[in-house]
Write an enzyme that holds these catalytic residues in place. Structure first.
Site, PDB file in Angstrom:
ATOM      1  N   SER A 271      22.945  15.541 -14.859  1.00 51.59           N
ATOM      2  CA  SER A 271      23.938  15.826 -16.007  1.00 51.59           C
ATOM      3  C   SER A 271      23.838  14.510 -16.984  1.00 51.59           C
ATOM      4  O   SER A 271      22.667  13.720 -16.973  1.00 51.59           O
ATOM      5  CB  SER A 271      25.204  15.271 -15.161  1.00 51.59           C
TER       6      SER A 271
ATOM      7  N   THR B 116      32.752  11.275 -13.498  1.00 49.01           N
ATOM      8  CA  THR B 116      33.890  11.360 -13.185  1.00 49.01           C
ATOM      9  C   THR B 116      34.692  10.351 -12.256  1.00 49.01           C
ATOM     10  O   THR B 116      35.708  10.551 -11.454  1.00 49.01           O
ATOM     11  CB  THR B 116      33.979  12.581 -12.072  1.00 49.01           C
TER      12      THR B 116
ATOM     13  N   ASN C  78      20.451   9.698   1.077  1.00 52.03           N
ATOM     14  CA  ASN C  78      21.064   8.408   1.541  1.00 52.03           C
ATOM     15  C   ASN C  78      21.074   8.641   2.976  1.00 52.03           C
ATOM     16  O   ASN C  78      20.937   9.904   3.586  1.00 52.03           O
ATOM     17  CB  ASN C  78      22.238   8.109   0.772  1.00 52.03           C
ATOM     18  N   GLN C  79      21.944   7.827   3.751  1.00 57.83           N
ATOM     19  CA  GLN C  79      22.126   8.005   5.184  1.00 57.83           C
ATOM     20  C   GLN C  79      22.829   9.219   5.549  1.00 57.83           C
ATOM     21  O   GLN C  79      22.477  10.008   6.360  1.00 57.83           O
ATOM     22  CB  GLN C  79      22.868   6.756   5.712  1.00 57.83           C
TER      23      GLN C  79
ATOM     24  N   THR D 206      17.618   5.653   1.188  1.00 59.40           N
ATOM     25  CA  THR D 206      17.760   4.559   0.487  1.00 59.40           C
ATOM     26  C   THR D 206      18.722   3.530   0.869  1.00 59.40           C
ATOM     27  O   THR D 206      18.878   2.481   0.403  1.00 59.40           O
ATOM     28  CB  THR D 206      18.010   5.259  -0.984  1.00 59.40           C
TER      29      THR D 206
ATOM     30  N   GLY E 153      22.311   5.320  -7.424  1.00 57.27           N
ATOM     31  CA  GLY E 153      21.365   6.393  -6.945  1.00 57.27           C
ATOM     32  C   GLY E 153      20.439   7.058  -7.672  1.00 57.27           C
ATOM     33  O   GLY E 153      19.120   7.232  -7.182  1.00 57.27           O
ATOM     34  N   ASP E 154      20.918   7.533  -8.808  1.00 56.30           N
ATOM     35  CA  ASP E 154      20.097   8.167  -9.962  1.00 56.30           C
ATOM     36  C   ASP E 154      19.069   7.343 -10.265  1.00 56.30           C
ATOM     37  O   ASP E 154      17.795   7.408 -10.610  1.00 56.30           O
ATOM     38  CB  ASP E 154      20.877   8.703 -11.106  1.00 56.30           C
TER      39      ASP E 154
END
Lengths: 340, 281
Positions: free
Chosen positions: B23, B58, B129-130, B165, B205-206
């Site tokens: 995005s 968002t 992620n987890q 991560t 995260g990105d």
């Protein structure tokens, strides 16, 4: 076989099951206050730039050419992509989508609703239609209602080497409506001639064109390349106040026997970046911008030659990523000569 | 005039050409805004396809903008193909199955199985992620052993490199990485202990995924080293972000913070190695 990296991790929205949990951070709930814009709150010599230009997936033109350098110089840049094309139009073909005025305005309204319209700079380049250009004018007004000191850096892209490559009716909109609201203008020779209705055949003409443009609006004008008697010149002009004549200078630029795409967009971005760091020394800002650009162009030609391509056989994609040190810490290799 | 050759392919280089489909937000650092700049700093030519263009992310009360549909995405790919521009060394893609859901948890179970059955098998590297790792493996991760087992399951399904991560185990935060160099040997696995920072961020995260891509390509046989560099960069950036907000008089816990990406570029380009991977024997 090409390497593939596929990740679910890059989720930017609160999308349920793919809610990010990275390190210690949990996806925030929307009741939390919105983050303040630190680039404005903290004292800094940079700023926050709204850059409305094209986006190509591949290649370095428009925002692909302007945003990275400004980020390297420490600016927070908010790009609005006026188009998203697969590649630039120097290729035989391209595909993609174009933003219309309403969609541009939707983004502005989204920013406004979140109090995100405070910018120190607005940057525009190639614009393809009168309706989009008119919407840009509304953007200028809107941004200035939030920050009256907004610096609008306008590259009035209309054509080059005697050829117009935008619809004819854009010229008078630039002349009558855009130039008067620009803080800094970076036309090439052809565009300066169109905007001033003056033929530029000498340095005197170039300086006169700058005077005409100052009277119309912008206090800073840089005519990025002028062909005078076989030499290539940049002429810059800064009218610090209405009572005094503008401070004007020239920089002699070498001819490089090659064609590039994206250099104009890059040059304007560099001029924005450096003229903000040296607000009273447009000549110094231009020296640095030219030094960066020339180092990048030299590297581009060298890299193509080393890879056994004839640099004159096609237009070259600028080595922007590979020249980041020249953008961040340029060696000053060009000197401005002030007109007395 | 002939179209320019794509130099990033012809010149020998330790970097490469990345197609990044994520995005785009005008303001803020998530998605491509978070991933592209770091990869460029690490020397990659990055070609971003913006799957959406929104005013902001968002996390704000509201946002406006446009979404690309499948056909428009395909048009761009066709445009690239027509010009012989589809040679990439890396593909970075994000699938966002749900958008604008007002923060409600919503599990389309059939979508999860599509990821599990179709996407994971074609991935070379995965950075869940987890929570995502648990969904994909149907395994509850409550110990390091579970984390390592989840990696093994994912290797068997496709990717030779897996980095989970952020795993919460017994009050600690861990990254667990795993590289299966060939099918005959068990994967080389490691962990990195990550500090808890009392703040919320968006876009990390990105950014983490981009850094893992960038460094794992430079150290293709040392995923542990790549992860050390990625974590060191990210942590330096997060600390700077908290410090900058605090210095400016803001309570860093009162809102989610926009990461100081631009201001941390040196930490991305030349990170000080402050985190060590502990290899499992």
């Amino acid at each position: 076989m090409p390497l593939l990296l596929s990740s679910f991790a890059g989720r930017s929205f609160q999308s349920g099951i793919f809610r990010r949990r990275t390190d210690t951070s949990r996806s925030r709930k929307s009741e939390m206050a919105t983050p303040p814009i630190l680039s404005l709150v903290l004292p800094s010599e940079t700023g926050r730039v709204l850059s409305i230009q094209s986006h190509t997936v591949q290649g370095y033109v428009g925002n692909k050419s302007a945003v990275f350098p400004l980020q390297l110089l420490g600016y927070d840049v908010d790009p609005i992509n006026s188009v998203q094309f697969s590649n630039h139009t120097g290729y035989p073909t391209f595909k993609g989508q174009v933003l219309n005025g309403q969609q541009l305005w939707d983004l502005i309204e989204g920013l406004e609703a979140n109090d995100l319209l405070y910018y120190t700079h607005l940057l525009t380049g190639y614009i393809g239609s009168v309706s989009f250009l008119n919407t840009i004018l509304e953007v200028v007004d809107k941004l200035r209602s939030v920050n009256p000191n907004l610096t609008y850096v306008c590259d009035p892209v209309m054509g080059d080497e005697g050829k117009l490559y935008v619809p004819e009716d854009l010229v008078s909109v630039y002349c009558k409506k855009v130039v008067p609201v620009a803080s800094m203008l970076t036309p090439n020779q052809f565009e300066a001639e169109l905007l001033t209705k003056l033929r530029i055949g000498s340095e005197t003409d170039g300086r006169e064109a700058c005077n005409i443009l100052h009277a119309a609006g912008p206090s800073k004008v840089v005519i990025t390349s002028i062909n005078i008697e076989g030499n290539l010149l940049l002429i810059g002009s800064h009218q610090k106040d209405k009572e005094h004549a503008p401070e004007q200078f020239k920089i002699l630029i070498p001819r490089i026997p090659a064609y590039f795409t994206g250099t104009g967009d890059l040059m304007t971005a560099l001029l924005l970046g450096w003229s903000n760091k040296y607000p009273d020394n447009l000549d110094k800002a231009a020296e640095i911008a030219v030094s960066s650009l020339q180092a990048l162009l030299q590297r581009t030609v060298n890299d193509y030659t080393s890879a056994a391509f004839d640099p004159q056989s096609s237009s070259l994609e600028i080595r922007l990523i590979q020249s980041q040190d020249d953008i961040r810490n340029p060696k000053l290799t060009f000197k401005a000569h002030k007109y007395s």
